[in-house]
Write a protein that holds these residues in place. Structure first.
Motif, PDB file in Angstrom:
ATOM      1  N   LYS A   4       0.858  -1.195   0.000  1.00 42.82           N
ATOM      2  CA  LYS A   4       0.000   0.000   0.000  1.00 42.82           C
ATOM      3  C   LYS A   4       0.889   1.238   0.000  1.00 42.82           C
ATOM      4  O   LYS A   4       1.864   1.298   0.741  1.00 42.82           O
ATOM      5  CB  LYS A   4      -0.842   0.047   1.288  1.00 42.82           C
ATOM      6  CG  LYS A   4      -1.778  -1.133   1.488  1.00 42.82           C
ATOM      7  CD  LYS A   4      -2.648  -0.954   2.720  1.00 42.82           C
ATOM      8  CE  LYS A   4      -1.969  -1.253   4.044  1.00 42.82           C
ATOM      9  NZ  LYS A   4      -1.773  -2.692   4.284  1.00 42.82           N
ATOM     10  N   ILE A   6      -0.067   5.001   0.704  1.00 48.75           N
ATOM     11  CA  ILE A   6      -1.184   5.874   1.052  1.00 48.75           C
ATOM     12  C   ILE A   6      -0.599   7.144   1.623  1.00 48.75           C
ATOM     13  O   ILE A   6       0.127   7.100   2.608  1.00 48.75           O
ATOM     14  CB  ILE A   6      -2.091   5.167   2.064  1.00 48.75           C
ATOM     15  CG1 ILE A   6      -2.700   3.949   1.356  1.00 48.75           C
ATOM     16  CG2 ILE A   6      -3.179   6.098   2.586  1.00 48.75           C
ATOM     17  CD1 ILE A   6      -3.430   3.011   2.255  1.00 48.75           C
ATOM     18  N   ALA A  66      -8.228   0.455   2.143  1.00 50.60           N
ATOM     19  CA  ALA A  66      -7.371  -0.373   1.283  1.00 50.60           C
ATOM     20  C   ALA A  66      -7.388  -1.819   1.754  1.00 50.60           C
ATOM     21  O   ALA A  66      -7.458  -2.758   0.948  1.00 50.60           O
ATOM     22  CB  ALA A  66      -5.943   0.171   1.279  1.00 50.60           C
ATOM     23  N   VAL A  78      -2.136  -1.253  -3.846  1.00 49.67           N
ATOM     24  CA  VAL A  78      -3.080  -0.131  -3.813  1.00 49.67           C
ATOM     25  C   VAL A  78      -2.309   1.147  -3.562  1.00 49.67           C
ATOM     26  O   VAL A  78      -1.462   1.194  -2.674  1.00 49.67           O
ATOM     27  CB  VAL A  78      -4.073  -0.244  -2.634  1.00 49.67           C
ATOM     28  CG1 VAL A  78      -5.079   0.883  -2.690  1.00 49.67           C
ATOM     29  CG2 VAL A  78      -4.776  -1.559  -2.629  1.00 49.67           C
ATOM     30  N   VAL A  98      -4.999   0.774  -8.499  1.00 51.11           N
ATOM     31  CA  VAL A  98      -5.110  -0.583  -7.957  1.00 51.11           C
ATOM     32  C   VAL A  98      -4.641  -1.574  -9.012  1.00 51.11           C
ATOM     33  O   VAL A  98      -5.073  -1.487 -10.165  1.00 51.11           O
ATOM     34  CB  VAL A  98      -6.587  -0.937  -7.656  1.00 51.11           C
ATOM     35  CG1 VAL A  98      -6.690  -2.281  -6.978  1.00 51.11           C
ATOM     36  CG2 VAL A  98      -7.232   0.131  -6.815  1.00 51.11           C
ATOM     37  N   ILE A 113     -12.957   1.718  -3.530  1.00 50.48           N
ATOM     38  CA  ILE A 113     -12.051   2.545  -2.746  1.00 50.48           C
ATOM     39  C   ILE A 113     -12.429   4.020  -2.830  1.00 50.48           C
ATOM     40  O   ILE A 113     -12.527   4.702  -1.806  1.00 50.48           O
ATOM     41  CB  ILE A 113     -10.585   2.322  -3.170  1.00 50.48           C
ATOM     42  CG1 ILE A 113     -10.150   0.898  -2.775  1.00 50.48           C
ATOM     43  CG2 ILE A 113      -9.658   3.341  -2.504  1.00 50.48           C
ATOM     44  CD1 ILE A 113      -8.853   0.443  -3.414  1.00 50.48           C
TER      45      ILE A 113
END
Lengths: 140, 80
Positions: A4, A6, A66, A78, A98, A113
């Motif tokens: 991930k 983010i 996520a 993601v 993604v 999402i």
């Protein structure tokens, strides 16, 4: 645990950066959503949008989203990048990227999402029009 | 007990500051805090929703607040 990335940035977002972070050798599909600032809201001209975030919680909630998506679909990676600060028409507020083995899941996961982000993440935008300003409040 | 509450978006405009110190009864819960805020700042009643976050997570109405919690008021969100 899926990969991930983010993050919240107060500078312009970049689709190439986000997609490179999400690309994976095991993924035949990479789905990207980019949310742009539009020039009109209900026929009023938008001058700019001011975005703010409760950052620690926003990162927390985006991470949870996520993880929820990865429970529902076979996701490789993601990426969720959200911008804060002052944004003008034509700029990007959020990018979701993604990657999944096959394309069907990539569309579903990407939509989930962004839809869930808009309902739950503690980020707020104020629209500044030529004749006033207003906090957007579509989502209780 | 005295607790510090973070304010965002329209909540900050309503209170007039990014943070406010609130003196509420010991053992107050989230619901109690919201009622207190709505009484003190009636404009909160006009919002379509108002949530409380404790330590970066949404908190339920009956969660009992502690002085050391990081508490934030979450008005209707509009990310994305």
């Amino acid at each position: 645990m899926i990969f991930k990335d983010i993050a919240i940035y107060d500078k312009p977002l970049d689709i190439t950066t986000a997609s490179e972070l999400a690309a994976s050798d095991g993924a035949g599909a990479l789905n990207i959503f980019a949310g742009y600032i539009r020039n009109k809201t209900k026929s009023k001209d938008v001058v700019r949008l001011d975005y703010e975030a409760y950052e620690p919680m926003a990162l927390n909630v985006m991470t949870k989203i996520a993880e929820e998506a990865s429970q529902k679909w076979p996701i490789d990676k993601v990426v969720i990048h959200h911008r804060v600060g002052t944004l003008h028409v034509g700029e990007i507020a959020v990018i979701i990227a993604v990657s999944t083995p096959h394309r069907q899941e990539s569309f579903a996961a990407c939509q989930y999402i962004i839809d869930t982000l808009k309902l739950k993440v503690p980020i707020w935008k104020k629209e500044i029009f030529t004749d006033g300003e207003e906090w957007v409040s579509d989502h209780p | 007990m005295k607790i510090s509450v973070l304010l965002f978006g329209i909540a900050r405009d309503i209170v007039g500051d990014r943070q406010v110190e609130v003196d509420i009864q010991d053992e107050s819960d989230v619901e109690g805090l919201l009622e207190f805020l709505k009484d003190t700042y009636p404009k909160f009643r006009e919002l379509r929703s108002l949530y409380v976050a404790v330590n970066s997570e949404y908190a339920k109405d009956h969660y009992v607040l502690k002085e050391q919690d990081e508490i934030a008021i979450i008005p209707p969100v509009s990310g994305g």
